[in-house]
Design an enzyme around this catalytic site. Structure first.
Site, mmCIF file in Angstrom:
data_model
loop_
_atom_site.group_PDB
_atom_site.id
_atom_site.type_symbol
_atom_site.label_atom_id
_atom_site.label_comp_id
_atom_site.label_asym_id
_atom_site.label_seq_id
_atom_site.Cartn_x
_atom_site.Cartn_y
_atom_site.Cartn_z
ATOM 1 N N GLU A 54 0.855 -1.186 0.000
ATOM 2 C CA GLU A 54 0.000 0.000 0.000
ATOM 3 C C GLU A 54 0.888 1.231 0.000
ATOM 4 O O GLU A 54 1.946 1.255 0.627
ATOM 5 C CB GLU A 54 -0.959 0.020 1.198
ATOM 6 C CG GLU A 54 -0.303 0.060 2.552
ATOM 7 C CD GLU A 54 -1.313 0.124 3.697
ATOM 8 O OE1 GLU A 54 -2.534 0.223 3.439
ATOM 9 O OE2 GLU A 54 -0.873 0.064 4.866
ATOM 10 N N ILE A 55 0.476 2.220 -0.757
ATOM 11 C CA ILE A 55 1.089 3.539 -0.703
ATOM 12 C C ILE A 55 -0.013 4.462 -0.221
ATOM 13 O O ILE A 55 -1.057 4.589 -0.861
ATOM 14 C CB ILE A 55 1.618 3.986 -2.078
ATOM 15 C CG1 ILE A 55 2.616 2.956 -2.625
ATOM 16 C CG2 ILE A 55 2.287 5.356 -1.965
ATOM 17 C CD1 ILE A 55 3.132 3.273 -4.023
#
Length: 306
Positions: free
Chosen positions: A201-202
């Protein structure tokens, strides 16, 4: 934390991306890091002249059963789930870890100077050279969340999750006017168990630190589902994204070749394949259980309609 797995993932990230951008690494643990671990990961990041590496300890208060949790009930639930599913990783420490990732970690002192975080799961494999900066892309385009793989969660892990969310919605209608709820609901407005895999995840840390996110987390945390059922940081984060973000604030990074265990995303275009070493026919989003492509059709729902 397996040093071998950490080094493998860091090698991929450095070779595919970070030798050009020199982003720092932040390692957090509930135990002190050994000198061997510190030296080894610093070397993988390019030594003294490479990327910055920071090490931090988790606050003990954030890595234990909350005071409102019935410990005996929680341990019985974990044992029953593990026995039924032959799942050996289900321990109190594992539950504390997913709770930490679901909420408290974003407030760690080492992260306060950062706006974006790219979560790197030890053992994950990155299969493509990256010719752009995904973090800068997020910032430039006003994005709050980026994912690689999304699937339907197992039914027996989240039996009351959406019920708890609806309880929260009834109390906070005004703050949740814009949402992407159609992503987690089927045509009958029933929970379809879609969730993002948070091992990639960013995310905009300001989103995770916001009153809206922390309020939802606090409500779900108090309900005890992380310990009494098997809610994970992935299921909690996905609920928050669907409730608090609009579709255009989220990016599916289909062009980043990524694999964690059996789940993976491999770019489909021939142009991207020239920079990759993966099989696009094995991408998880081609399977019926995938929720990735569904995100592009996510829309807002009036909460009063639920």
């Amino acid at each position: 934390m397996s040093l071998t797995k950490v080094r493998r993932t860091m090698f991929d990230i450095e070779q595919r991306f970070n030798t050009r951008y020199q982003y720092p690494y932040v390692f957090l643990s509930d135990e002190e890091f050994s000198d061997e671990f510190k030296r080894s990961v610093q070397f993988m990041a390019g030594g003294l002249n490479g990327s910055r590496v920071e090490f931090g300890l988790v606050d003990r208060q954030d890595w234990r059963y909350p005071e409102w949790i019935d410990v005996d009930r929680a341990e019985r639930a974990a044992e029953a789930w593990a026995d039924a599913n032959d799942y050996v990783a289900d321990t109190p420490g594992w539950r504390h870890m997913v709770r930490y990732w679901a909420g408290p970690f974003a407030k760690h002192p080492l992260l306060q100077k950062y706006k974006y975080m790219w979560r790197l799961e030890p053992g994950s494999h990155y299969a493509c050279d990256m010719d752009y900066d995904p973090i800068l892309h997020m910032q430039t385009n006003g994005l709050s969340y980026g994912f690689s793989v999304s699937t339907e969660e197992m039914t027996d892990t989240v039996p009351t999750l959406f019920t708890s969310v609806v309880e929260y919605l009834l109390r906070n209608k005004a703050s949740l006017a814009n949402n992407s709820l159609t992503w987690i609901l089927d045509k009958k407005k029933e929970y379809n168990r879609c969730h993002f895999l948070t091992n990639f995840e960013i995310v905009d840390l300001d989103f995770l630190r916001s009153d809206a996110y922390q309020g939802l987390f606090a409500h779900l945390d108090r309900s005890g589902g992380i310990y009494y059922e098997r809610w994970t940081d992935a299921s909690v984060r996905s609920m928050a994204v669907a409730l608090l973000l609009e579709q255009h604030q989220v990016r599916w990074f289909e062009d980043i070749g990524y694999r964690h265990d059996a789940l993976q995303s491999c770019p489909q275009s021939m142009e991207r394949q020239m920079r990759c070493h993966c099989d696009p026919s094995k991408s998880t989003h081609l399977l019926p259980m995938s929720c990735s492509s569904r995100w592009t059709a996510a829309r807002s729902i009036d909460i009063s309609m639920l």
